[in-house]
Design a protein around this motif. Sequence first.
Motif, PDB file in Angstrom:
ATOM      1  N   MET A   1       0.832  -1.202   0.000  1.00  0.00           N
ATOM      2  CA  MET A   1       0.000   0.000   0.000  1.00  0.00           C
ATOM      3  C   MET A   1       0.869   1.255   0.000  1.00  0.00           C
ATOM      4  N   SER A   2       0.695   2.093  -0.918  1.00  0.00           N
ATOM      5  CA  SER A   2       1.600   3.239  -0.989  1.00  0.00           C
ATOM      6  C   SER A   2       1.152   4.316  -0.014  1.00  0.00           C
ATOM      7  N   GLU A   3       2.115   4.890   0.658  1.00  0.00           N
ATOM      8  CA  GLU A   3       1.824   5.892   1.669  1.00  0.00           C
ATOM      9  C   GLU A   3       1.115   7.099   1.092  1.00  0.00           C
ATOM     10  N   ASN A   4       1.546   7.422  -0.102  1.00  0.00           N
ATOM     11  CA  ASN A   4       0.973   8.596  -0.743  1.00  0.00           C
ATOM     12  C   ASN A   4      -0.533   8.544  -0.837  1.00  0.00           C
ATOM     13  N   ASN A   5      -0.986   7.386  -1.272  1.00  0.00           N
ATOM     14  CA  ASN A   5      -2.411   7.255  -1.522  1.00  0.00           C
ATOM     15  C   ASN A   5      -3.251   7.468  -0.281  1.00  0.00           C
ATOM     16  N   SER A   6      -2.768   6.917   0.840  1.00  0.00           N
ATOM     17  CA  SER A   6      -3.607   6.992   2.016  1.00  0.00           C
ATOM     18  C   SER A   6      -3.708   8.418   2.536  1.00  0.00           C
ATOM     19  N   PHE A   7      -2.815   9.284   2.060  1.00  0.00           N
ATOM     20  CA  PHE A   7      -2.955  10.660   2.505  1.00  0.00           C
ATOM     21  C   PHE A   7      -3.722  11.531   1.517  1.00  0.00           C
ATOM     22  N   GLN A   8      -4.100  10.908   0.446  1.00  0.00           N
ATOM     23  CA  GLN A   8      -4.953  11.666  -0.473  1.00  0.00           C
ATOM     24  C   GLN A   8      -6.272  11.923   0.213  1.00  0.00           C
ATOM     25  N   LYS A   9      -6.793  13.066  -0.027  1.00  0.00           N
ATOM     26  CA  LYS A   9      -8.067  13.353   0.599  1.00  0.00           C
ATOM     27  C   LYS A   9      -9.114  13.660  -0.441  1.00  0.00           C
ATOM     28  N   PHE A  10     -10.320  13.338  -0.038  1.00  0.00           N
ATOM     29  CA  PHE A  10     -11.408  13.441  -0.962  1.00  0.00           C
ATOM     30  C   PHE A  10     -12.106  14.790  -0.762  1.00  0.00           C
ATOM     31  N   ARG A  11     -12.264  15.548  -1.824  1.00  0.00           N
ATOM     32  CA  ARG A  11     -12.865  16.877  -1.655  1.00  0.00           C
ATOM     33  C   ARG A  11     -14.085  17.125  -2.518  1.00  0.00           C
ATOM     34  N   GLY A  12     -14.509  16.136  -3.246  1.00  0.00           N
ATOM     35  CA  GLY A  12     -15.685  16.353  -4.098  1.00  0.00           C
ATOM     36  C   GLY A  12     -15.255  16.358  -5.545  1.00  0.00           C
ATOM     37  N   ALA A  13     -16.147  16.066  -6.434  1.00  0.00           N
ATOM     38  CA  ALA A  13     -15.815  15.983  -7.845  1.00  0.00           C
ATOM     39  C   ALA A  13     -16.674  16.950  -8.628  1.00  0.00           C
ATOM     40  N   SER A  14     -16.400  17.007  -9.937  1.00  0.00           N
ATOM     41  CA  SER A  14     -17.007  18.067 -10.731  1.00  0.00           C
ATOM     42  C   SER A  14     -18.532  17.993 -10.793  1.00  0.00           C
ATOM     43  N   LYS A  15     -19.084  16.765 -10.824  1.00  0.00           N
ATOM     44  CA  LYS A  15     -20.535  16.676 -10.974  1.00  0.00           C
ATOM     45  C   LYS A  15     -21.236  16.222  -9.706  1.00  0.00           C
ATOM     46  N   TYR A  16     -20.519  16.190  -8.643  1.00  0.00           N
ATOM     47  CA  TYR A  16     -21.114  15.668  -7.418  1.00  0.00           C
ATOM     48  C   TYR A  16     -21.008  16.711  -6.321  1.00  0.00           C
ATOM     49  N   VAL A  17     -22.144  17.035  -5.727  1.00  0.00           N
ATOM     50  CA  VAL A  17     -22.123  18.014  -4.647  1.00  0.00           C
ATOM     51  C   VAL A  17     -22.037  17.274  -3.326  1.00  0.00           C
ATOM     52  N   LEU A  18     -20.973  17.563  -2.623  1.00  0.00           N
ATOM     53  CA  LEU A  18     -20.687  16.772  -1.444  1.00  0.00           C
ATOM     54  C   LEU A  18     -20.901  17.606  -0.204  1.00  0.00           C
ATOM     55  N   ASP A  19     -21.606  17.054   0.789  1.00  0.00           N
ATOM     56  CA  ASP A  19     -21.634  17.843   2.011  1.00  0.00           C
ATOM     57  C   ASP A  19     -20.432  17.471   2.858  1.00  0.00           C
ATOM     58  N   GLU A  20     -20.103  18.399   3.725  1.00  0.00           N
ATOM     59  CA  GLU A  20     -18.877  18.309   4.506  1.00  0.00           C
ATOM     60  C   GLU A  20     -18.828  17.030   5.334  1.00  0.00           C
ATOM     61  N   GLU A  21     -20.010  16.702   5.869  1.00  0.00           N
ATOM     62  CA  GLU A  21     -20.116  15.549   6.744  1.00  0.00           C
ATOM     63  C   GLU A  21     -19.706  14.279   6.007  1.00  0.00           C
ATOM     64  N   LEU A  22     -20.264  14.136   4.805  1.00  0.00           N
ATOM     65  CA  LEU A  22     -19.995  12.942   4.027  1.00  0.00           C
ATOM     66  C   LEU A  22     -18.517  12.874   3.634  1.00  0.00           C
ATOM     67  N   ALA A  23     -17.941  14.026   3.300  1.00  0.00           N
ATOM     68  CA  ALA A  23     -16.525  14.049   2.928  1.00  0.00           C
ATOM     69  C   ALA A  23     -15.673  13.538   4.081  1.00  0.00           C
ATOM     70  N   LYS A  24     -16.033  13.971   5.282  1.00  0.00           N
ATOM     71  CA  LYS A  24     -15.291  13.535   6.473  1.00  0.00           C
ATOM     72  C   LYS A  24     -15.374  12.019   6.618  1.00  0.00           C
ATOM     73  N   ILE A  25     -16.582  11.505   6.442  1.00  0.00           N
ATOM     74  CA  ILE A  25     -16.775  10.066   6.627  1.00  0.00           C
ATOM     75  C   ILE A  25     -15.976   9.275   5.602  1.00  0.00           C
ATOM     76  N   VAL A  26     -15.974   9.759   4.368  1.00  0.00           N
ATOM     77  CA  VAL A  26     -15.194   9.082   3.329  1.00  0.00           C
ATOM     78  C   VAL A  26     -13.720   9.071   3.716  1.00  0.00           C
ATOM     79  N   ASN A  27     -13.222  10.205   4.177  1.00  0.00           N
ATOM     80  CA  ASN A  27     -11.808  10.297   4.538  1.00  0.00           C
ATOM     81  C   ASN A  27     -11.442   9.397   5.705  1.00  0.00           C
TER      82      ASN A  27
END
Lengths: 283, 397
Positions: free
Chosen positions: A1-27
Amino acid sequence: MSENNSFQKFRGASKYVLDEELAKIVNVSMALEMPLLLKGEPGTGKTMLAHAIAENLAMPLISLNVKSSMKLVDALYQYDTLTRLNDSRFGDSTRDVSNIEDYIRMGKIGQAFVSDVRTVLLIDEIDKADTDFQDDMLDILDQMEFDIMEIDKTVKAKNRPVIIITSNAKKDLSDPFLGRCNFHHIAFPDTDMMKRIIAVHFPNLDQEVADACIEAFYRFRRVDGIEKKPATRELINWIRALKADPDFDVSSLSRGDVPYLGVFFKKSTDLAMASKMIARSQN
Amino acid sequence: MFINFFYSLRDHGIPVSPTSFLRFHKALNTGQVLSLKDLYTVARSTLVKSERYFDSYDQIFAHYFEGAEMPPITDLELDEIARALLEEWLKNPAQMADALGIDESKLRKYTPEELIQYFLDRLKEQTKEHHGGDRWIGTGGTSPVGHSGVHPGGMRVGGSGGGMSAIKVALERRYRDYSQQGPLTQSQIGEALKKLRRMVPSGPRDVVNIDKTIYETMRNAGEIEIVFDKRLKDRLKIILMIDNGGWSMDPYVHIVQVLFDYARDQFKELKTYFFHNTIYEKVWEDYTRYKKPQKIITFPNKDPESRIVIVGDASMAPYELMYESGSIYFEEKKSKASIDNLKFLAKTFRHTVWLNPRPRNQWSHTWTIDAIQEVFPMYELTLDGLDKAVNYLMLRN
């Protein structure tokens, strides 16, 4: 497992509106290396979320659409006996008939395991499968390895995929299953959220039109006794239909004149009920 | 850390496992939790595994981290508790009487309506006098109505994250609607229904039968002969008829529906009808037995291979079952005797069972149970009885 990947964070994508709560849970789920179980009524964007994560983290998306007849092994690998039989008869392929491994094909979970880069594995509508399937699958996702019986070989995950599991059903999944997942229930978006969602999908839409459409949409969701409430998908399709119609006039919406009701209501009883409500409001 | 919070959740009926609690701590160490709002979100996603408990969680969280008042119990909620109490009472009067410190024989004289009123009065008394006291009585862990326990004090986390504070979010009680759905703890029983299936080949021949293919290929002296089969599909249709009249059946109606809804996706079709006590000319598709009647006469139009499951206590006055015009409903007065309707059903559908929620040892006391047992095989509404009923339904002949 590469270290880099696990520190990537999810912030939402172009066609998807993400609420903050859900972003936290994904992370957090990614940090904990746990599958994330998403529940919610149809049209709240459960499947879309996986697509958005994949897009955002630039990982390939592998989606497994669960079917009720599916066996777990189908999701892992397939032993293509027929091709082997065919090859042994005609012998005109490059495969080696005596080597069974040449006839093993990876299923969706298998593909996610052997992939050279970290992937997003979407397991869609898990509730369709029976309980055994669900529990056994989580065993494999826990251990990140499975055996191919025919050739007595263990497949280990090269990279731990980001696992998103969705469920439509109101019924609960089994306790051991739930114990191994993080859980989130996506509530139906409220008006403000919906405005943002519509703005993402139709950047050029006139504000007045958007508001009128959304208002009409929520009015329809509130109609009593409707079996299948229209969801986000229906609203987007409806707005698309309105945009394509040159005769459409916003003011007609507030007068209670609503075209293309069929886009909202897919059941004839629902449609009848909604039309009745409109007729009533016009009087 | 947060041990009291953990127990607070458990005390209010949220099933939080120690494993998930440990995982919650692991999550705290990932550096993702930077504010109270993060804590709210992360704790919920790791600890609470069903949206039904989200509302309880919100209340407990707000109370625990901000000392917010547990919201006063509304009349509606009181009503729900009283009902839950009644259910408990029906299941085990002696235990309840003991827990409440009341005389069982005194309550036995009450009608269900009087009992509900009695419970309501007791509960109101309780809310007035015992603010913040211990919980008075458990309601099976579904109702988020516990009066708060002791406020732990000192366990405050300062400063809330950007946007709306976690407490505010929690206090909004966005998930209130979800908590009203009943508990689906019958999932294990749903497993018993798994056997209720009949796989029949249907659709195009698109599945390779490997055994036959090899056999035919050998017969063909090695020239490949591929044999295709139709896919197996479950084609079983289920007709469920539930007695939902009268309070004696109330505690069971929900369970039975949940049971079959749980297994719904495995059947080709599941139809639910309702009746009161026994079946006369019609049954109803709607719970209120008013809007959508369906005449028994029309049932032969349905697939005779449908399995019928009737659920009821089969206890009534003998004339309701045996006499013509025995219906307790005026508009049904001119009908065949109910027992003839039952026989008609039994004759039309080969696979029919009656599930009775009353324990088997009480059956012989009721004359109508015997009479109905002569028409349908009757099983107890227990895991065991259900299993037997399913086996009977799946008999070939």
